[in-house]
Each structure stands twice: as C-alpha cells, then as structure tokens.
Scaffold this motif. Structure first.
Motif, mmCIF file in Angstrom:
data_model
loop_
_atom_site.group_PDB
_atom_site.id
_atom_site.type_symbol
_atom_site.label_atom_id
_atom_site.label_comp_id
_atom_site.label_asym_id
_atom_site.label_seq_id
_atom_site.Cartn_x
_atom_site.Cartn_y
_atom_site.Cartn_z
ATOM 1 N N ILE A 456 0.849 -1.188 0.000
ATOM 2 C CA ILE A 456 0.000 0.000 0.000
ATOM 3 C C ILE A 456 0.887 1.240 0.000
ATOM 4 C CG2 ILE A 456 -1.784 1.279 1.215
ATOM 5 C CD1 ILE A 456 -2.688 -1.360 2.457
ATOM 6 N N ILE A 457 0.742 2.068 -1.034
ATOM 7 C CA ILE A 457 1.500 3.315 -1.144
ATOM 8 C C ILE A 457 0.578 4.456 -0.763
ATOM 9 C CG2 ILE A 457 2.782 4.829 -2.690
ATOM 10 C CD1 ILE A 457 3.573 2.401 -4.290
ATOM 11 N N THR A 458 0.950 5.169 0.269
ATOM 12 C CA THR A 458 0.098 6.235 0.805
ATOM 13 C C THR A 458 0.695 7.604 0.495
ATOM 14 O OG1 THR A 458 1.257 6.061 2.924
ATOM 15 C CG2 THR A 458 -0.729 4.744 2.641
ATOM 16 N N ALA A 459 0.049 8.627 1.005
ATOM 17 C CA ALA A 459 0.505 10.004 0.782
ATOM 18 C C ALA A 459 1.764 10.281 1.587
ATOM 19 C CB ALA A 459 -0.604 10.983 1.159
ATOM 20 N N GLY A 460 2.403 11.401 1.239
ATOM 21 C CA GLY A 460 3.545 11.839 2.019
ATOM 22 C C GLY A 460 4.872 11.343 1.498
ATOM 23 N N GLY A 461 5.136 11.467 0.209
ATOM 24 C CA GLY A 461 6.412 11.044 -0.344
ATOM 25 C C GLY A 461 6.405 11.069 -1.854
ATOM 26 N N PHE A 462 7.536 10.633 -2.451
ATOM 27 C CA PHE A 462 7.710 10.610 -3.901
ATOM 28 C C PHE A 462 7.337 11.962 -4.517
ATOM 29 C CE2 PHE A 462 6.707 6.054 -2.991
ATOM 30 C CZ PHE A 462 7.946 5.538 -3.320
ATOM 31 N N PRO A 463 7.954 13.053 -4.091
ATOM 32 C CA PRO A 463 7.532 14.376 -4.571
ATOM 33 C C PRO A 463 7.797 14.624 -6.055
ATOM 34 C CG PRO A 463 9.569 14.542 -3.301
ATOM 35 C CD PRO A 463 9.082 13.141 -3.132
ATOM 36 N N LYS A 464 8.809 13.945 -6.659
ATOM 37 C CA LYS A 464 9.152 14.194 -8.058
ATOM 38 C C LYS A 464 8.934 12.981 -8.959
ATOM 39 C CE LYS A 464 12.682 17.706 -7.099
ATOM 40 N NZ LYS A 464 14.099 18.104 -7.336
ATOM 41 N N LEU A 465 8.426 11.899 -8.400
ATOM 42 C CA LEU A 465 8.296 10.664 -9.173
ATOM 43 C C LEU A 465 7.262 10.837 -10.289
ATOM 44 C CD1 LEU A 465 9.480 7.750 -9.092
ATOM 45 C CD2 LEU A 465 7.325 7.055 -8.040
ATOM 46 N N GLU A 466 7.695 10.547 -11.538
ATOM 47 C CA GLU A 466 6.813 10.655 -12.694
ATOM 48 C C GLU A 466 6.597 9.324 -13.396
ATOM 49 O OE1 GLU A 466 8.174 13.639 -15.351
ATOM 50 O OE2 GLU A 466 7.918 15.287 -13.927
ATOM 51 N N THR A 467 7.506 8.362 -13.203
ATOM 52 C CA THR A 467 7.414 7.072 -13.871
ATOM 53 C C THR A 467 7.608 5.960 -12.857
ATOM 54 O OG1 THR A 467 8.346 8.041 -15.882
ATOM 55 C CG2 THR A 467 8.335 5.642 -15.736
ATOM 56 N N PHE A 468 6.677 4.996 -12.837
ATOM 57 C CA PHE A 468 6.729 3.898 -11.861
ATOM 58 C C PHE A 468 6.492 2.585 -12.598
ATOM 59 C CE2 PHE A 468 4.534 1.745 -8.022
ATOM 60 C CZ PHE A 468 5.745 1.202 -7.618
ATOM 61 N N TYR A 469 7.482 1.669 -12.480
ATOM 62 C CA TYR A 469 7.395 0.345 -13.098
ATOM 63 C C TYR A 469 7.243 -0.703 -12.003
ATOM 64 C CZ TYR A 469 9.649 2.764 -17.033
ATOM 65 O OH TYR A 469 9.968 3.641 -18.037
ATOM 66 N N VAL A 470 6.385 -1.683 -12.247
ATOM 67 C CA VAL A 470 6.197 -2.793 -11.307
ATOM 68 C C VAL A 470 6.360 -4.089 -12.087
ATOM 69 C CG1 VAL A 470 4.660 -3.937 -9.684
ATOM 70 C CG2 VAL A 470 4.613 -1.439 -9.897
ATOM 71 N N ASP A 471 7.277 -4.937 -11.652
ATOM 72 C CA ASP A 471 7.552 -6.220 -12.302
ATOM 73 C C ASP A 471 7.334 -7.314 -11.263
ATOM 74 O OD1 ASP A 471 8.488 -8.445 -13.578
ATOM 75 O OD2 ASP A 471 10.370 -7.567 -14.244
ATOM 76 N N CYS A 472 6.293 -8.130 -11.477
ATOM 77 C CA CYS A 472 5.971 -9.181 -10.510
ATOM 78 C C CYS A 472 5.353 -10.373 -11.242
ATOM 79 C CB CYS A 472 5.009 -8.659 -9.442
ATOM 80 S SG CYS A 472 4.734 -9.821 -8.087
ATOM 81 N N ARG A 473 5.564 -11.567 -10.692
ATOM 82 C CA ARG A 473 5.037 -12.776 -11.322
ATOM 83 C C ARG A 473 3.522 -12.767 -11.342
ATOM 84 N NH1 ARG A 473 3.826 -17.716 -9.044
ATOM 85 N NH2 ARG A 473 4.694 -16.999 -7.067
ATOM 86 N N LEU A 474 2.898 -12.253 -10.301
ATOM 87 C CA LEU A 474 1.447 -12.226 -10.195
ATOM 88 C C LEU A 474 0.957 -10.781 -10.156
ATOM 89 C CD1 LEU A 474 0.932 -14.974 -7.494
ATOM 90 C CD2 LEU A 474 0.729 -15.224 -9.955
ATOM 91 N N PRO A 475 -0.243 -10.544 -10.654
ATOM 92 C CA PRO A 475 -0.792 -9.184 -10.583
ATOM 93 C C PRO A 475 -1.307 -8.872 -9.178
ATOM 94 C CG PRO A 475 -2.352 -10.666 -11.632
ATOM 95 C CD PRO A 475 -1.112 -11.472 -11.377
#
Length: 600
Positions: A456-475
């Motif tokens: 769970i990603i909540t508020a209060g961080g990643f102020p400049k993040l524009e691109t997020f990749y997730v690589d996992c065997r299961l969705p």
C-alpha cells in the motif's frame, strides 16, 4: 561580383557606389547558368542540360563555382557525347589532384584562398577538420565541437562554440535541415585538397588515387567506394599499420565489413567515429576498448546490442554516441565524466555521468564509486518490446536483494532513478524510497517473491516521481491510497499469470496526475488467468478517474478512459447538435426570404 555576406554588399554600396541586387540562386538558376556556359563553349544542347544538372548538384549553388566548373569541363572535353563514367573520373581527378591546378578553376581557387587565408590559425584548423565528413553529411554543432576538444584544438566548450558560430557567419559552414550543418560543395572540394596537401586528413574510399606517401597519417577517413560518384567494387584498403601509430582521428562510414581495419594499430587515437557500418563484431569492440587515449567514441547506426565491460579501460572517454543502436544498458564501470547520446537522432537524449557531482541530473555521488561494479545504466524501456528510449535513464542495481542494501541508502539517496530487485519490500524500505530519495523521478520495483498482501503506497512522499514500473510474477501487488505519488504520469506493470481476487482495488483514481497505464505480459496472453481480471479492474477504475487516462495492453490499440474523456465526448455531441440546429435555422430563414414554406 557575388557575395552571401550582407556586410560586404553594404560596404561596396557605401564606399564604392556599387549597386546591390538581391537575387535568389537555387538549383534551377544554377542549372541554367551552367547550361549557358557549356553551350557557349560548343557543348551540344542535350548534353549541356545533363551536365548542368550534375554540376549544379555537386557545387551546392555557388555561382562562381558553377561558372568555373562548367568552363573546366568544356575546355577539357571536346566530344559531344557525355559518358557517366568519364564524368565520374573527371570529377574524381578534380577532387584528388586537379582542384588547385586546373586553369579554369583559378578564379574560384583565388576567391576561396582569400577567405581561407584571412582566417585565424585556430579557425583554419577547425574548418579543415570538417573534411573528415563525407559530402552532404549533416552534422550537428555539439558533435563537431566535442571532436575539436577531443583533438586538442580547443580546450573549452564555450570557445569551440564561438569558433563554430564564426564559421557559420562567414558562410563556410551552411545550416541545413533543423539544427544540422553541412559544408558547401565547392568549399568542401577546396578544403579536401588543402587538407591532403598539408597531410591534415587522408581519405581512403576504394577509388583511384587513394594513396598517401606520408610517414605518419594524422587523421584517416575510410568509406565505401561510392563517394563522389566513384562506382568501383573495391573496398577501401586501410594503410599499413606502421603509419597509423600516431593517428588521432579515425572516421569509418558506410562500410559493409570492418575486418580490414586494424583498430589495435591506432595506439594514440583520440576520436573514433563508426557511422552506419554493419558487422561490428565483439572482437572489434574489445579492440576499441583497448584504445586507452580515446576521448570521443561514436557507434551510431552499427547495430551494436551490448557494450563490453572492457569499456572501463577508456579512462579518458568524454563522449559516447550510441544513437540508432540497440544498446539497452551501459556498464557503470566508468570513472570519468561522460556525455552519452542515445534515442532519436533528430532529438537525441544526453545522459551525463559525473565524477563528484550530486544533483538531480542523474549524477551519482562520488561516495558511490566503490559500488560501481554493481551498477549499470538502462537506456530503453525494459517492458516495451520496441525498446523506446526512457525519459530518465534507469540506474539498475545488479543482482537480487532481500531488502534494500544499506550501501544504496547511504550512497544513492540523491539519484533521480532506481531499478532494483527485491524479495521483500518492508515498511522501512518503502519509507526510505518515499521520503529519503527526494530527486527520484523514475522507479522500477522487481518483486522476486510475491508479497502476501498488496503493498500500500500512501501520501507523504515521492515528490518528483513521474514514472513507476512494477515487475511481478502475479498481478494485484500494488495499491495506491489517497494522495499517493502526486506527480506520477506513467504507470507500467509487467505480469505473467495469477489468480484474481474479487475484492482487489488498485486505487489509480488517487493518482491525480496519471496519464498512461501500460500492461505487459510477455509470456502469457493478456486474457490469461488473472491478467484479464486485472485489466478489467483497471478499466473500471480508469472510467472514474478525474483525468483522461490512456490504457495500453501490450501491442493492442490504446483505450481512453476518464471523466475528461467522457466529458469530451458529451461536448462533441452537444457541439454537433448545436451545429445541426443552427443549420436548420439557417435553412428556415432562407426559405422564408424566398417565400418557400418551411416543412419540418
């Protein structure tokens, strides 16, 4: 007289009372002028037209050059038939030996010598260096400037750029399409002869006259045997190795094989440009990595897929050009400051690898030098089979890790991109990524083990993040809470298979800046177990998003969702209805004026 420099025209007008006329001189005008000269020299009309086309094409619209070359041909050929091979041989002779000595070209040579001799020594050297390029080769200011610096002609970029601008102002370098430049055809022929005369550059292209009697070749240009119309079948033979030990620049263009090029012999090479030449093999790359004095390396258009780790030997390398290549990663074992050119050649992206700087410009801190053996640079989208260039190159942490390593937390907290494989993403590591990496613009998380519960990603961080990749065997491994990743624009998943949970909620409506979602499952189809359900969840949430969202699934056509998209459709329908209503009213008004009753 003619000139392209307006200040000269003004001086002649004010001091000598000359009349100044502005006149266009394009390809058509050059052909007419050449044909007129040829026919005045008793060259038959049909042949004059064909020859005038060749001359105008070769000389890039310089009136004096057109006149002189047309006269030179007419004076040396008295027969009426024009043979292509004979024209090519004659043009070749002019380039190799006859430009400075042909009587009919004397006015042109005198004019060019006046301009060349008036240049300062530094500008002469820089201008002669431009003959390393093939005719009509389009080069960019930054590339040529960096070669000048690598050669040692200039020490500072600002000074080199000022030299370049002066050459452009004097019309010695012409601006081409967009921001590219070329050397005028007549000036190029003149400079090639001057460079050969001074042993400044030696050119080998498989044609006749490709010999050099110099004991040492300072700069060498190798190209396929089609340059300036030469149609021979012989590939250019490289000079003997004993004259190459002091060569400072090597340019290889349009060659189908590089087996004849003894890269090891160029022991003091500073600049190496291999442009659009295939069959660059691993052995060649290893030999190139042994050229320890190399400062500028261009592998553009060679089809190279991977750079060897031996590239760390190039301690003096400052510029690496890998545009039009298939390189997706760079070994991090480089100790010095390097500019890496990659991506679209029309607007190449530049990645700066620094020594000691710590900033948001993708520069690693000097304290991370001990860890560089575990780092590499990813230049292309790791999920997209087309390998499109990334907006921000990814700093990849090699090997898998149970948690975020301590050295990453200590040495890489100021980088603006990160790609890491984790077995477990514990709360402390997530908080570090959120709050302790303020410059992070691109993040890729590769889960080696499926989390028991969604992260769970909540508020209060990643102020400049524009691109997020997730690589996992299961969705269904990530959930976004309200206020999460406020500037995220590009979200990308890579799944393989899995079982869907009916109550799964991703929460992309909380990503207020989101624009694109991309799903990729290379080894399973998008309608495989769990994948289809995940896509359905995304579709449902995308419809509720306050912005317009584009959803990509592998190479399928994109889908557009969101309230803005629906609002746009509603507005389009309303506009269409309003137009129809206005058209009906207009027809009614016209019929009333004509006395025709309106029938609804």
């Amino acid at each position: 007289m003619t000139t392209r420099v307006w200040s000269i025209a003004e001086k002649c007008e004010t001091e000598q009372g000359a009349r100044v006329y502005e006149q266009e001189f394009g390809r058509a005008e050059a052909e007419r002028l050449s044909a007129m000269i040829l026919m005045s020299k008793s060259v038959e009309g049909t042949n004059a037209k064909e020859l005038s086309t060749k001359i105008a094409y070769r000389l890039d619209l310089c009136p004096l050059a057109v006149i002189c070359f047309s006269s030179a041909w007419a004076e040396s050929h008295h027969h009426v038939q024009v043979d292509d091979a004979e024209w090519d041989t004659w043009a070749r002779h002019i380039l190799d030996d006859g430009f400075l000595s042909t009587p009919a070209l004397k006015p042109l040579v005198q004019s060019l010598c006046l301009g060349f001799d008036d240049l300062p020594v530094q500008l002469k050297t820089c201008l002669l260096y431009s003959t390393i390029y093939l005719k009509e080769y389009k080069f960019y200011k930054e590339w040529l400037v960096r070669k000048w610096i690598a050669e040692g002609f200039v020490s500072q970029v600002e000074v080199a750029e000022a030299y370049f601008d002066k050459l452009v102002y004097r019309n010695l370098l012409w601006q081409g399409e967009e921001t590219s430049h070329v050397v005028n055809g007549a000036i190029k022929d003149f400079l090639v002869c001057k460079a050969k005369e001074d042993n400044f550059i030696s050119s080998y292209d498989g044609g006749p006259g490709n010999t050099s009697h110099a004991k040492q070749i300072r700069r060498l240009s190798l190209s396929s045997p089609t340059y300036y119309g030469w149609r021979g079948n012989t590939a250019p033979a490289c000079p003997d190795e004993d004259v190459l030990s002091h060569t400072r620049t090597l340019s290889v263009s349009n060659m189908h094989s590089l087996h004849s090029v003894p890269f090891k012999a160029f022991k003091k090479l500073r600049v190496l440009q291999i442009n659009k030449s295939c069959n660059l093999e691993d052995d060649h790359l290893v030999d190139i990595c042994g050229l320890i004095w190399l400062k500028y390396l261009s592998l553009r258009g060679t089809g190279v897929r991977e750079l060897p780790k031996e590239i760390r030997k190039l301690q003096h390398l400052r510029t690496l050009d890998i545009r039009d290549c298939k390189v997706r990663e760079l070994p991090w074992e480089v100790e010095n400051s390097i500019n890496v050119h990659f991506g679209d050649p029309r607007s190449p992206k530049i990645l700066k690898l620094g020594e000691e700087a710590v900033s948001s410009d993708w520069v690693i801190s000097s304290s991370g030098a001990n860890c560089r053996g575990a780092l590499s640079i990813v230049l292309a989208d790791p999920f997209n089979w087309r390998y499109e260039p990334l907006q921000v190159p990814l700093l990849r942490i090699d090997r898998r890790h149970v948690k975020v390593p301590q050295w990453v937390k200590q040495d890489l907290c100021n980088v603006c991109s990160l790609d890491i494989r984790l077995c477990i993403l514990v709360h402390e590591d997530l908080e570090f990524l959120k709050t302790q990496m303020p410059n992070l613009q691109a993040l890729q998380l590769r889960f080696e083990v499926l989390p028991r519960k969604p992260v769970i990603i909540t508020a209060g961080g990643f102020p400049k993040l524009e691109t997020f990749y997730v690589d996992c065997r299961l969705p269904q491994v990530i959930t976004f809470g309200e206020g999460a990743m406020p500037n995220l624009k590009h979200l990308q998943f890579k799944f393989y298979t899995g079982t869907a949970s009916r109550d799964y909620y991703m929460g992309i409506k909380h990503l207020v800046s989101l624009e694109v979602v991309f799903l990729c499952s290379w080894y399973y189809t998008s309608d495989g177990p769990g994948i289809r359900e995940t896509i359905d969840v995304l579709r449902k949430e995308a419809v509720e998003h306050p912005k317009e969202i584009t959803l990509w699934v592998n190479d399928m056509d994109p889908e557009v969702f969101g309230r803005d998209a629906l609002r746009g459709i509603s507005l389009a329908i309303a506009e269409k209805r309003e137009k129809l209503s206005r058209a009906a009213e207009r027809r009614s008004f016209l019929r009333e004026r004509r006395g025709v009753p309106f029938v609804n």
